[in-house]
Scaffold this active site. Structure first.
Site, PDB file in Angstrom:
ATOM      1  N   CYS A  92       2.321  -0.178 -12.610  1.00  0.00           N
ATOM      2  CA  CYS A  92       2.641   1.049 -13.353  1.00  0.00           C
ATOM      3  C   CYS A  92       3.765   0.767 -14.340  1.00  0.00           C
ATOM      4  O   CYS A  92       4.844   1.357 -14.264  1.00  0.00           O
ATOM      5  CB  CYS A  92       3.002   2.185 -12.400  1.00  0.00           C
ATOM      6  SG  CYS A  92       4.398   1.850 -11.311  1.00  0.00           S
ATOM      7  N   LYS A 136      -3.152   5.589  -3.408  1.00  0.00           N
ATOM      8  CA  LYS A 136      -4.325   4.777  -3.739  1.00  0.00           C
ATOM      9  C   LYS A 136      -5.085   4.396  -2.465  1.00  0.00           C
ATOM     10  O   LYS A 136      -6.318   4.320  -2.470  1.00  0.00           O
ATOM     11  CB  LYS A 136      -3.900   3.531  -4.509  1.00  0.00           C
ATOM     12  CG  LYS A 136      -3.198   3.817  -5.834  1.00  0.00           C
ATOM     13  CD  LYS A 136      -2.840   2.542  -6.560  1.00  0.00           C
ATOM     14  CE  LYS A 136      -1.953   2.799  -7.761  1.00  0.00           C
ATOM     15  NZ  LYS A 136      -0.569   3.192  -7.379  1.00  0.00           N
ATOM     16  N   ALA A 179       0.781  -1.238   0.000  1.00  0.00           N
ATOM     17  CA  ALA A 179       0.000   0.000   0.000  1.00  0.00           C
ATOM     18  C   ALA A 179       0.813   1.288   0.000  1.00  0.00           C
ATOM     19  O   ALA A 179       0.317   2.319  -0.464  1.00  0.00           O
ATOM     20  CB  ALA A 179      -0.936   0.004   1.207  1.00  0.00           C
ATOM     21  N   ASP A 223      -1.504  -4.183  -5.903  1.00  0.00           N
ATOM     22  CA  ASP A 223      -0.683  -3.166  -6.576  1.00  0.00           C
ATOM     23  C   ASP A 223       0.785  -3.472  -6.261  1.00  0.00           C
ATOM     24  O   ASP A 223       1.445  -2.731  -5.533  1.00  0.00           O
ATOM     25  CB  ASP A 223      -1.086  -1.778  -6.074  1.00  0.00           C
ATOM     26  CG  ASP A 223      -0.418  -0.659  -6.852  1.00  0.00           C
ATOM     27  OD1 ASP A 223      -0.370  -0.748  -8.083  1.00  0.00           O
ATOM     28  OD2 ASP A 223       0.068   0.292  -6.212  1.00  0.00           O
TER      29      ASP A 223
END
Length: 437
Positions: free
Chosen positions: A389, A275, A270, A336
């Site tokens: 990303c 986000k 995180a 992520d």
């Protein structure tokens, strides 16, 4: 008459130190710049950023030109001399309205501080570059992957990979874009302010953020795109948690997950929390977000960020996402994971020199493990978003497709690959999955 600042405190002096820290010490460019430019005024900081980031980005092209102008291998030059040549060449070749004599003179003065003998080399090379550099640069072309790698200054393997995965035309357009400035965008924290309120308070022009062109999965109504430089971290808006700098591509991730008030949300890997705090805003701080971060220091920064952004629904847990075993099940899960970052080359200029095919393979294996952990924590009928990303099929479809093949209870709601040259934002791969009842 104003006193001229010492060279060690000038924009060019700062840029030289950043370039040296990146290439001699392995420092991250953004962190090195933050440390070295702390005492500069905004105008000098902007110039230092432009020179330092541009020099790091264009290293391959600058070294190609330098090899045509230096009589010995670049590897034999003293590090401060090579750094002074690089930043001087960048200014001469890529910055307009910068007098050549000023670039040469100050680069020589900077070199003198570390190598008096090397200053003569810097002087000779840059004076030749002022006369011959443009012709050397104009001889480069991007008809082939090898030529494109040299012209646009990326590793040869990266140009080859994008050529294969995207096709020559798309790859060339992307390579042209990765050396341009990144978009300047802010996310308005709806827990604190409205978009209109923030726009009215900004000292620079702004416009509502359009959804990325390829983002059929959602929009970003809390985003603002800025029309001029703005020190977000130094502003009162940032201090009171009304804004956070965030690209539209990054904003789209939480929007695709689409949590609603009352949801239980799991956010894996995180930190630093852009986000995470977006998820908290989308659930209106009603429900809960469990934010998992492996590194204690980053977890602490995440907690502070959540506090600043008034995200009281967030609970931070220090744990390895790849080894996570939770008794709870979540309505929405964000995976992520760490990635090669090849979608962020505009804002992270040294990423291109850190990535490698071997690192991508290792990352993809880790990403698959974290995806499996996130899937195991998703309730029946729940949704999971996988985002990276990067622009690398191995880390995108190469992770999602084997997972879906091995887990028939999961289906794909949709996926998108954002590309900077097409979408005007960071390159993200975002896939939304759903677990069957």
């Amino acid at each position: 008459m104003a006193t001229r600042p010492a060279l060690t405190d000038s924009a060019r002096g700062c840029a030289l130190r950043v370039v040296r820290r990146v290439f001699e010490q392995g420092a991250y460019a953004d962190r090195a710049l933050a440390a070295e430019a702390a005492e500069l005024d905004p105008r000098d900081r902007a110039l230092a950023t432009q020179i330092a980031y541009g020099t790091v980005q264009r290293r391959a092209t600058l070294d190609h030109v330098a090899r045509s102008l230096v009589r010995r291998p670049l590897e034999q030059l003293e590090p401060p001399v090579l750094a002074a040549i690089r930043i001087g060449l960048f200014q001469l070749l890529y910055l307009e309205r910068v007098p050549s004599h000023a670039v040469v003179d100050e680069s020589v003065e900077l070199a003198k501080r570390e190598s008096r003998g090397g200053a003569g080399v810097v002087n000779a090379v840059l004076r030749r570059a002022a006369r011959e550099g443009e012709a050397l640069l104009s001889g480069l072309e991007d008809a082939t992957p090898a030529g494109a790698a040299l012209l646009h200054s990326v590793p040869a393997w990266l140009a080859d990979m994008w050529w294969t995965e995207l096709g020559p035309d798309e790859a060339r357009a992307l390579l042209r874009q990765v050396n341009e400035p990144a978009e300047a965008a802010l996310r308005v924290n709806s827990l604190v302010a409205t978009v209109d309120e923030v726009a009215a308070s900004l000292p620079v022009p702004s416009a509502p953020a359009p959804a990325p062109a390829a983002a059929t999965l959602g929009a970003v109504p809390e985003g603002l795109v800025l029309g001029a430089p703005f020190d977000a971290h130094g502003s009162e808006l940032w201090r009171r948690g009304a804004i956070t700098p965030q690209s539209r591509g990054s904003m789209l991730v939480a929007r695709v997950l689409a949590p609603v008030p009352g949801d239980r949300v799991l956010d894996l890997c995180a930190a630093p929390g852009a986000k995470t705090t977006h998820l908290a805003a989308l659930i209106e701080d009603r429900g809960g977000v469990l934010a998992v971060e492996r590194h204690p220091g980053r977890a602490r920064s995440l907690e502070l960020n959540c506090r600043r952004m008034h995200a009281g629904s967030v609970e931070v847990a220090v744990a390895d996402a790849a080894e996570l075993e939770l008794q709870r099940r979540f309505d929405r899960v964000l995976v992520d994971p760490p990635c090669s970052g090849l979608g962020t080359l505009q804002s992270r200029p040294d990423r291109r020199w850190r990535a490698s095919p071997r690192a991508i393979e290792e990352l993809a294996a880790l990403q698959a493990r974290i995806l499996a952990a996130g899937a195991a924590a998703t309730r029946s009928g729940g949704a999971l978003v996988y985002s990276v990303c990067t622009i690398s099929r191995r880390e995108a479809q190469g992770v999602i497709e084997p997972f879906l093949a091995a887990n028939p209870e999961w289906t794909a709601d949709g996926a998108v690959q954002l590309l900077p040259h097409r979408d005007g934002t960071d390159g993200f791969f975002i896939a939304r999955l759903r677990r069957g009842s």
